[in-house]
Design an enzyme around this catalytic site. Structure first.
Site: not given
Ligand SMILES: *Cc1c(COP(=O)(O)O)cnc(C)c1O
Length: 390
Positions: A74-75, A157, A185, A243, A330
């Site tokens: 996701g990142t 999230n 999410q 790859t 924190c």
């Molecule tokens: C977990 C999350 C990400 C990041 O995804 P990863 O696969 O952990 O890099 C990005 N956006 C949202 C809303 C997430 O919950």
């Protein structure tokens, strides 16, 4: 003292790998180990698996396979969407503004901030209501020819709120501005028909939907300009060099297929979530639900507890055997409320005490009931600690 049982209630952080997904991945770690870019038989078998997976994902989204880009998660999908769209828009039409909501995941927020700090973009924040929702009219008002890209999260999230993505997308489409949504999410729970959602770019991640970690997808509508973020080989239409991880790609497609199938059959546990939303706020004084009461992810409950440190609450719940999480990070004993909770307009006495409880496929009614039963005692203990510390 060790708790008798451990109850995991943090499925928004990550989910366990589905055994069916694991079985589908297995052959591609060893027997079918080829590089999909190789010309020979071993490469062809691997390539066929990647393309089957791509077709599976495309069928679910209602798009063509060449609109699916496999990433590392996701990142990376968020980075490719924002950086790629912003840089392409700057180059092609001199656009220099990025419009996002203040309730984005850090993968979007920090990327947008980086583009503003180091790449000459201007970052603009959309307003949100007290549930963390963006008003599509506000997007419409702020769009300009100089807007490079708009990004609004689909299912939040931290607070679970679902945004009106289709309407926001329509506003962007009318103004020919690329629209990205982070659906990492949402993907485990909501249908994602990209045409109806009117999205140009959409991020998905494997480990939030019972797939493996380290794999994600960026949907990119055909023709939406995107500047490659990683360069090298010509994989993924030249937009994501490197790859292919064949087992992870196969795992993503299978996990996504299963998750969307379960969501369609509404096996989503909304009733257990509603049990939390109804009982936790009345179980002790001064507790509020965060996010929208109904327009929220079906597995997601979140709260703020007044005059209490959320990190201490999560630690105390953990000692009692419940894995949950807080929105606030924190920093060396100096707790700061999260950007998302702050954006809801809560005062500091509320916003430091955030708690997220998220349910998953293995969650049983008894897990939720025992959490609800234990909760008041644990909150009172943490509050008492706070009083002596003050
Ligand atoms: C977990 C999350 C990400 C990041 O995804 P990863 O696969 O952990 O890099 C990005 N956006 C949202 C809303 C997430 O919950």
């Amino acid at each position: 003292m060790q708790p008798d049982t451990h109850v995991y209630l943090d499925y928004a952080a990550t989910t366990p790998l589905d055994h069916r997904v694991r079985a589908a991945m297995e052959p591609y770690f060893s027997d079918l180990f080829g590089n999909p870019s190789s010309l020979h038989f071993a490469g062809q078998k691997a390539e066929a698996a990647v393309e089957r997976s791509r077709q599976t994902v495309a069928d679910i989204l209602g798009c063509t396979p060449d609109e699916i880009i496999f990433t590392s998660g996701g990142t990376e999908s968020d980075n490719l969407a924002l950086r790629g769209a912003a840089l392409a828009a700057a180059r092609q039409r001199g656009a220099d503004r990025i419009l996002i909501s203040p309730v984005e995941h850090h993968a979007v927020l920090k990327t947008a901030e980086d583009l503003a700090e180091h790449f000459g973009f201007r970052l603009e924040m959309l307003p949100v209501d007290s549930f963390g929702r963006v008003d599509p009219d506000d997007v419409r008002k702020r769009l300009a020819p100089s807007t490079a890209v708009v990004s609004v999260i689909y299912g939040n999230n931290e607070i679970g709120t679902i945004n009106r993505v289709a309407e926001i997308g329509r506003a962007c489409r009318e103004n020919s501005t690329p629209f990205h949504t982070d659906a990492v999410q949402a993907a485990a729970h909501l249908p994602l028909p990209v045409e109806r959602l009117t999205v140009d770019l959409m991020s998905l991640g494997g480990h939030k939907l019972y797939g493996p970690k380290g794999i994600g997808v960026l949907y990119r509508r055909a023709g939406v300009p995107l500047h490659a973020v990683s360069t090298g080989g010509s994989q993924e239409g030249g937009l994501r060099a490197g790859t292919h991880s064949v087992p992870l790609i196969v795992g993503f497609a299978e996990a996504f297929r299963l998750a969307q199938d379960e969501a369609a059959r509404r096996l989503d546990g909304t009733d257990l979530r509603d049990l939390l939303l109804a009982h936790i706020p009345e179980s002790a004084p001064e507790i509020l639900v965060t996010g929208h009461p109904q327009e929220r992810l079906p597995n997601h409950a979140s709260f703020v507890v007044r005059n209490l440190d959320g990190n201490q609450l999560v630690a105390a719940l953990d000692r009692a055997g419940f894995a949950t999480s807080t929105g606030s990070a924190c920093k060396t004993g100096d707790p700061e409320p999260s950007d998302v909770i702050t954006a809801l307009g809560l005062t500091r006495d509320w916003s430091l005490g955030s708690l997220r409880v998220t349910l998953g496929r293995p969650t049983q009614r008894v897990d939720v009931e025992s959490f609800v039963e234990a909760f008041p005692r644990i909150v009172e203990a943490v509050r008492a600690l706070g009083r002596t510390a003050r």
